[in-house]
Design a protein around this motif. Sequence first.
Motif, short mmCIF file in Angstrom:
data_model
loop_
_atom_site.label_atom_id
_atom_site.label_comp_id
_atom_site.label_asym_id
_atom_site.label_seq_id
_atom_site.Cartn_x
_atom_site.Cartn_y
_atom_site.Cartn_z
N ARG A 1 -5.32 1.45 10.87
CA ARG A 1 -5.62 2.09 9.57
C ARG A 1 -5.43 3.61 9.66
O ARG A 1 -5.88 4.35 8.79
CB ARG A 1 -7.06 1.77 9.15
N THR A 2 -4.78 4.06 10.74
CA THR A 2 -4.61 5.49 10.97
C THR A 2 -3.15 5.89 10.83
O THR A 2 -2.27 5.18 11.33
CB THR A 2 -5.08 5.85 12.41
N VAL A 3 -2.90 7.00 10.18
CA VAL A 3 -1.58 7.61 10.25
C VAL A 3 -1.77 8.88 11.09
O VAL A 3 -2.78 9.58 10.96
CB VAL A 3 -1.00 7.89 8.83
N ALA B 1 -5.59 10.62 10.94
CA ALA B 1 -6.14 10.46 9.59
C ALA B 1 -6.35 8.97 9.36
O ALA B 1 -5.39 8.20 9.26
CB ALA B 1 -5.19 11.03 8.56
N ARG B 2 -7.63 8.56 9.31
CA ARG B 2 -7.94 7.12 9.21
C ARG B 2 -8.46 6.79 7.82
O ARG B 2 -9.29 7.52 7.26
CB ARG B 2 -9.00 6.76 10.25
N ALA B 3 -7.92 5.72 7.25
CA ALA B 3 -8.41 5.18 5.97
C ALA B 3 -8.53 6.26 4.91
O ALA B 3 -9.54 6.35 4.20
CB ALA B 3 -9.75 4.46 6.19
N VAL B 4 -7.50 7.07 4.80
CA VAL B 4 -7.53 8.21 3.87
C VAL B 4 -7.77 7.72 2.44
O VAL B 4 -7.19 6.72 2.01
CB VAL B 4 -6.19 8.97 3.94
N VAL C 1 8.31 2.88 1.82
CA VAL C 1 8.03 3.41 3.15
C VAL C 1 7.43 2.30 4.01
O VAL C 1 6.27 1.92 3.84
CB VAL C 1 7.05 4.61 3.06
N PHE C 2 8.25 1.74 4.89
CA PHE C 2 7.83 0.67 5.82
C PHE C 2 7.08 -0.42 5.05
O PHE C 2 5.98 -0.82 5.44
CB PHE C 2 6.96 1.24 6.94
N ALA C 3 7.68 -0.90 3.97
CA ALA C 3 6.94 -1.80 3.09
C ALA C 3 7.89 -2.74 2.35
O ALA C 3 9.01 -2.98 2.79
CB ALA C 3 6.08 -0.96 2.14
N PHE D 1 3.44 9.34 12.17
CA PHE D 1 3.56 8.02 12.80
C PHE D 1 2.76 6.99 12.01
O PHE D 1 1.54 7.12 11.87
CB PHE D 1 3.03 8.03 14.23
N SER E 1 0.86 -1.18 0.00
CA SER E 1 0.00 0.00 0.00
C SER E 1 0.90 1.23 0.00
O SER E 1 2.10 1.14 0.28
CB SER E 1 -0.91 0.01 1.23
N GLY E 2 0.35 2.38 -0.30
CA GLY E 2 1.11 3.62 -0.25
C GLY E 2 2.31 3.57 -1.18
O GLY E 2 2.20 3.25 -2.37
N ASN F 1 1.70 2.79 11.63
CA ASN F 1 1.43 1.64 12.52
C ASN F 1 1.30 2.09 13.97
O ASN F 1 1.99 1.57 14.86
CB ASN F 1 2.58 0.61 12.43
N THR G 1 2.35 7.84 -0.43
CA THR G 1 2.39 7.27 0.91
C THR G 1 1.32 7.90 1.80
O THR G 1 0.89 9.04 1.58
CB THR G 1 3.81 7.44 1.49
C1 LIG Z 1 2.91 -1.27 7.01
S1 LIG Z 1 2.59 0.45 6.92
C2 LIG Z 1 2.60 0.65 5.18
C3 LIG Z 1 2.80 2.08 4.74
C4 LIG Z 1 2.69 2.25 3.25
N1 LIG Z 1 3.80 1.62 2.56
C5 LIG Z 1 2.61 3.72 2.85
O1 LIG Z 1 3.55 4.21 2.21
O2 LIG Z 1 1.60 4.36 3.18
C6 LIG Z 1 0.87 0.49 7.32
C7 LIG Z 1 0.50 1.81 7.99
O3 LIG Z 1 0.35 2.83 7.00
C8 LIG Z 1 -0.64 3.74 7.37
N2 LIG Z 1 -1.67 3.76 6.31
C9 LIG Z 1 -1.68 3.02 5.18
N3 LIG Z 1 -2.74 3.37 4.41
C10 LIG Z 1 -3.40 4.34 5.07
C11 LIG Z 1 -4.57 5.11 4.78
N4 LIG Z 1 -5.27 4.96 3.65
N5 LIG Z 1 -4.96 6.03 5.70
C12 LIG Z 1 -4.26 6.22 6.84
N6 LIG Z 1 -3.15 5.53 7.15
C13 LIG Z 1 -2.73 4.60 6.29
C14 LIG Z 1 -1.18 3.28 8.73
O4 LIG Z 1 -0.43 3.93 9.74
C15 LIG Z 1 -0.85 1.80 8.70
O5 LIG Z 1 -0.75 1.28 10.02
#
Ligand SMILES: C[S@@+](CC[C@H](N)C(=O)[O-])C[C@H]1O[C@@H](n2cnc3c(N)ncnc32)[C@H](O)[C@@H]1O
Length: 250
Positions: free
Chosen positions: A221-223, A195-198, A85-87, A163, A80-81, A165, A115
């Motif tokens: 699901r929150t950053v 910011a949840r599930a953006v 980045v942490f992936a 932040f 995702s993202g 995860n 991201t």
């Molecule tokens: C394992 S990390 C992966 C990050 C990913 N590679 C990125 O660049 O966004 C997973 C974390 O990303 C954040 N995250 C991913 N998608 C998100 C979204 N749509 N809305 C908010 N936070 C999200 C959350 O903090 C989640 O716990």
Amino acid sequence: MTGWVAIAGLGPGAEALVTPEVTATLADATDVVGYIPYVARVADRPGLTLHASDNRVEVDRARHALQMAAEGRRVVVVSSGDPGVFAMAAAVFEALEAGAPDWRDLDIRVLPGITAMLAAAARAGAPLGHDFCAINLSDNLKPWALIEKRLRLAAEADFAMAFYNPRSKARPEGFARVLEVLRAACGDDRPVIFARAVSTPEEKLTVVPLTEARPEMADMRTVVLVGSSLTRVLRAGDRPLVYTPRSAPE
Ligand SMILES: C[S@@+](CC[C@H](N)C(=O)[O-])C[C@H]1O[C@@H](n2cnc3c(N)ncnc32)[C@H](O)[C@@H]1O
């Protein structure tokens, strides 16, 4: 047949935020590898094999992708993202470094994505408009003491922070501790954006002062974005606009 591996970022959720480069590469792939919910975002079609696997098996998944590419398959590893980045991008290079020498001759590309912190920042205004850092709050792959040290030093350096995860069911107490450390280290109040599930239908944005931030406002699901001492909240109608000016005083 020449195989390749592309490690691709699918963005934060919305189809409109997947880059054309990623879409074109997926259209040319024979195999897609990744964590179950990310693979579920890829449309199935004849000639494409989807390999979905569970969390925490990143290096096994990376090895599988490299092995298939060595056999001539065209493999996309999805994150995702952004994949860097942490992936999965770093996991693929970890597997490459420890793996068969001939894997290094493969065509391996990293395809960027949007991201979570940038998608969230755009929704909120421009909270990352000046210097900032990103910290993964999961202690799966690093000790908790290191997370706390980085938090304190980032607060001391007056960075805005993102932040990832922030809080899982397995370690709900960690994020409460993060908020305590920040309150002690920042010495003043500052805006916090949950910011949840953006960019998905479940998107939710909450902006509160640090003193009112509560652990249960975050889940996996929150950053979470935390402003620096210069970050401001403007009211524009009923919408808070959070921004950090581009300059810092002498
Ligand atoms: C394992 S990390 C992966 C990050 C990913 N590679 C990125 O660049 O966004 C997973 C974390 O990303 C954040 N995250 C991913 N998608 C998100 C979204 N749509 N809305 C908010 N936070 C999200 C959350 O903090 C989640 O716990």
